[in-house]
Design a protein around this motif. Structure first.
Motif, PDB file in Angstrom:
ATOM      1  N   PHE A 269      10.109 -13.434 -21.942  1.00 15.68           N
ATOM      2  CA  PHE A 269      11.376 -12.837 -21.115  1.00 15.68           C
ATOM      3  C   PHE A 269      10.796 -12.808 -19.735  1.00 15.68           C
ATOM      4  N   TYR A 270      11.931 -13.076 -18.726  1.00 14.98           N
ATOM      5  CA  TYR A 270      11.556 -12.959 -17.182  1.00 14.98           C
ATOM      6  C   TYR A 270      11.986 -11.520 -16.970  1.00 14.98           C
ATOM      7  N   ALA A 271      11.145 -10.683 -16.405  1.00  9.99           N
ATOM      8  CA  ALA A 271      11.593  -9.306 -16.101  1.00  9.99           C
ATOM      9  C   ALA A 271      12.803  -9.204 -14.912  1.00  9.99           C
ATOM     10  N   ASN A 272      12.745 -10.224 -14.160  1.00  4.22           N
ATOM     11  CA  ASN A 272      13.717 -10.310 -12.991  1.00  4.22           C
ATOM     12  C   ASN A 272      15.027 -10.781 -13.260  1.00  4.22           C
ATOM     13  N   THR A 273      15.370 -11.195 -14.896  1.00 11.26           N
ATOM     14  CA  THR A 273      16.629 -11.443 -15.145  1.00 11.26           C
ATOM     15  C   THR A 273      17.103 -10.240 -15.991  1.00 11.26           C
ATOM     16  N   GLY A 274      17.640  -9.211 -15.355  1.00  8.32           N
ATOM     17  CA  GLY A 274      18.295  -8.211 -16.200  1.00  8.32           C
ATOM     18  C   GLY A 274      17.287  -7.067 -16.049  1.00  8.32           C
ATOM     19  N   GLY A 275      16.134  -7.087 -15.522  1.00  9.22           N
ATOM     20  CA  GLY A 275      14.891  -5.942 -15.183  1.00  9.22           C
ATOM     21  C   GLY A 275      14.377  -5.746 -16.426  1.00  9.22           C
ATOM     22  N   LEU A 276      13.301  -4.870 -16.408  1.00 10.04           N
ATOM     23  CA  LEU A 276      12.344  -4.666 -17.431  1.00 10.04           C
ATOM     24  C   LEU A 276      12.861  -4.084 -18.703  1.00 10.04           C
ATOM     25  N   ASP A 277      14.040  -3.082 -18.297  1.00 11.44           N
ATOM     26  CA  ASP A 277      14.653  -2.530 -19.546  1.00 11.44           C
ATOM     27  C   ASP A 277      15.181  -3.414 -20.543  1.00 11.44           C
ATOM     28  N   LYS A 278      16.002  -4.388 -20.094  1.00  9.72           N
ATOM     29  CA  LYS A 278      16.706  -5.392 -20.789  1.00  9.72           C
ATOM     30  C   LYS A 278      15.603  -6.203 -21.476  1.00  9.72           C
ATOM     31  N   ALA A 279      14.564  -6.594 -20.783  1.00 11.60           N
ATOM     32  CA  ALA A 279      13.466  -7.531 -21.449  1.00 11.60           C
ATOM     33  C   ALA A 279      12.895  -6.749 -22.653  1.00 11.60           C
ATOM     34  N   PHE A 280      12.245  -5.332 -22.444  1.00 11.80           N
ATOM     35  CA  PHE A 280      11.969  -4.860 -23.516  1.00 11.80           C
ATOM     36  C   PHE A 280      12.933  -4.595 -24.777  1.00 11.80           C
ATOM     37  N   ALA A 281      14.286  -4.448 -24.419  1.00 11.77           N
ATOM     38  CA  ALA A 281      15.225  -4.271 -25.399  1.00 11.77           C
ATOM     39  C   ALA A 281      15.626  -5.582 -26.176  1.00 11.77           C
ATOM     40  N   GLN A 282      15.117  -6.694 -25.609  1.00 14.71           N
ATOM     41  CA  GLN A 282      15.415  -8.120 -26.199  1.00 14.71           C
ATOM     42  C   GLN A 282      13.962  -8.221 -27.176  1.00 14.71           C
ATOM     43  N   VAL A 283      12.688  -7.735 -26.810  1.00 12.69           N
ATOM     44  CA  VAL A 283      11.709  -7.854 -27.705  1.00 12.69           C
ATOM     45  C   VAL A 283      11.915  -6.891 -29.081  1.00 12.69           C
TER      46      VAL A 283
END
Length: 337
Positions: A269-283
């Protein structure tokens, strides 16, 4: 090979030891019941004397394949059954012996955060997002460890089920100038393998937060990938890149992180697409929606060091689903872990 060796033992007993006997039903029962899903790393055979004869016990290694299925829009495909999946090893069909629609197996997870100079500006955001991730993900059966990597790799918190210990560890991250990315992957995979070798069951997961650059030059990418595959570690890469037009952007490092995730059955995931919170939520969502497919290898060709796995859903149109799983396993690892 183990079954053939066992058959040779039975034939020898039948020819030269008149009182020895082994029914086909007993041998089949031994194959089907000798190994539980969580004891999925041993292959052996033993013979014991029983009622004047000899009974052969065969333990066949179970291969676990954690699988995620999404459609063309990226939405998770739920509701698939065992009959929907088709698994091959080295091109040879395998019978699925274990199936779970949503794996509830414990998580053994290493959270590894890049604290080098290239991502130092985002460290407070990484700490906050990681804290939310741990509190949202951690269940009673799970264990999480925290690593930071810069010039060196440091285990900040050993495996624990206490979210507050991870909180304190995140607050203590200190950083350094260089980036020992591949060292971190290697050591995290080693720690995860040791965790399960000690009798701790469950999935082995590495979550990396980094911009993809490796400047330590101690462990190579190939060595890091092999260590992850041998440890059956799923790698999730959260790529925190600078401005996309930046001349300092390490696209080679990004490609390495993407390939690492794809080869191990994880995701990037790229953290700059929706931010780190979104990336962690996707994981977190990805880990909660995995199918578990388990099979006992059959008809293995001799002499292969690496066995390649392929999972498909035959009823679906070509390219209708994105199916993610580890690409294979090393034969010697599976026989000894």
């Amino acid at each position: 090979m183990i079954l053939r060796r066992g058959l040779a033992i039975v034939l020898f007993a039948a020819l030269f030891v008149p009182e020895a006997s082994l029914s086909a039903q007993t041998a089949a029962a031994a194959q089907d019941s000798a190994v539980e899903p969580q004891g999925a790393n041993n292959a052996s055979s033993t013979a014991t004397k029983e009622d004047g004869g000899y009974l052969l016990h065969v333990n066949v290694k179970l291969v676990n394949v954690f699988t995620n299925v999404t459609d063309s829009t990226g939405a998770i495909v739920g509701g698939l059954t065992k009959e929907d999946f088709f698994v091959t090893e080295d091109g040879r069909p395998q019978r699925i012996a274990v199936f779970e629609r949503q794996s509830e197996l414990p998580l053994n997870l290493v959270l590894a955060i890049d604290t080098s100079g290239s991502v130092h500006k985002d460290l407070p955001l990484e700490q906050d997002a990681a804290r939310k991730f741990v509190h949202a993900l951690l269940r009673g059966q799970d264990q999480i460890s925290l690593l930071e990597f810069a010039t060196d790799v440091r285990q900040v918190v050993p495996f624990t089920n206490q979210a507050n210990r991870i909180d304190r560890g995140l607050a203590s991250l200190r950083g350094g100038p260089a980036t020992a990315l591949y060292d971190a992957i290697y050591l995290a995979s080693e720690n995860l393998a040791r965790q399960t070798a000690s009798g701790r069951p469950g999935r082995k997961v590495l979550v990396l937060v980094t911009d993809g650059g490796d400047t330590a030059n101690t462990v190579t990418y190939a060595e890091a990938l092999e260590k992850a595959l041998r440890g059956e570690v799923m790698v999730y890469s959260i790529i925190d890149v600078p401005i996309e037009a930046s001349a300092g952007r390490d696209t080679g490092g990004e490609h390495a992180l993407i390939t690492l995730a794809e080869q191990t059955g994880g995701k990037y995931f790229y953290a700059n697409t929706g931010g780190l919170d979104k990336a962690f939520a996707q994981v977190s969502e990805d880990l909660r929606t995995q199918y578990l497919l388990g099979y006992y290898p059959a008809n293995q060709p001799p002499g292969l060091d690496f066995h390649r796995i392929r999972v498909s859903v035959p009823r679906a149109a070509q390219d209708a689903f994105d199916i993610r799983y580890r690409t294979g396993y090393y034969a010697d690892t599976q026989a000894t872990n």
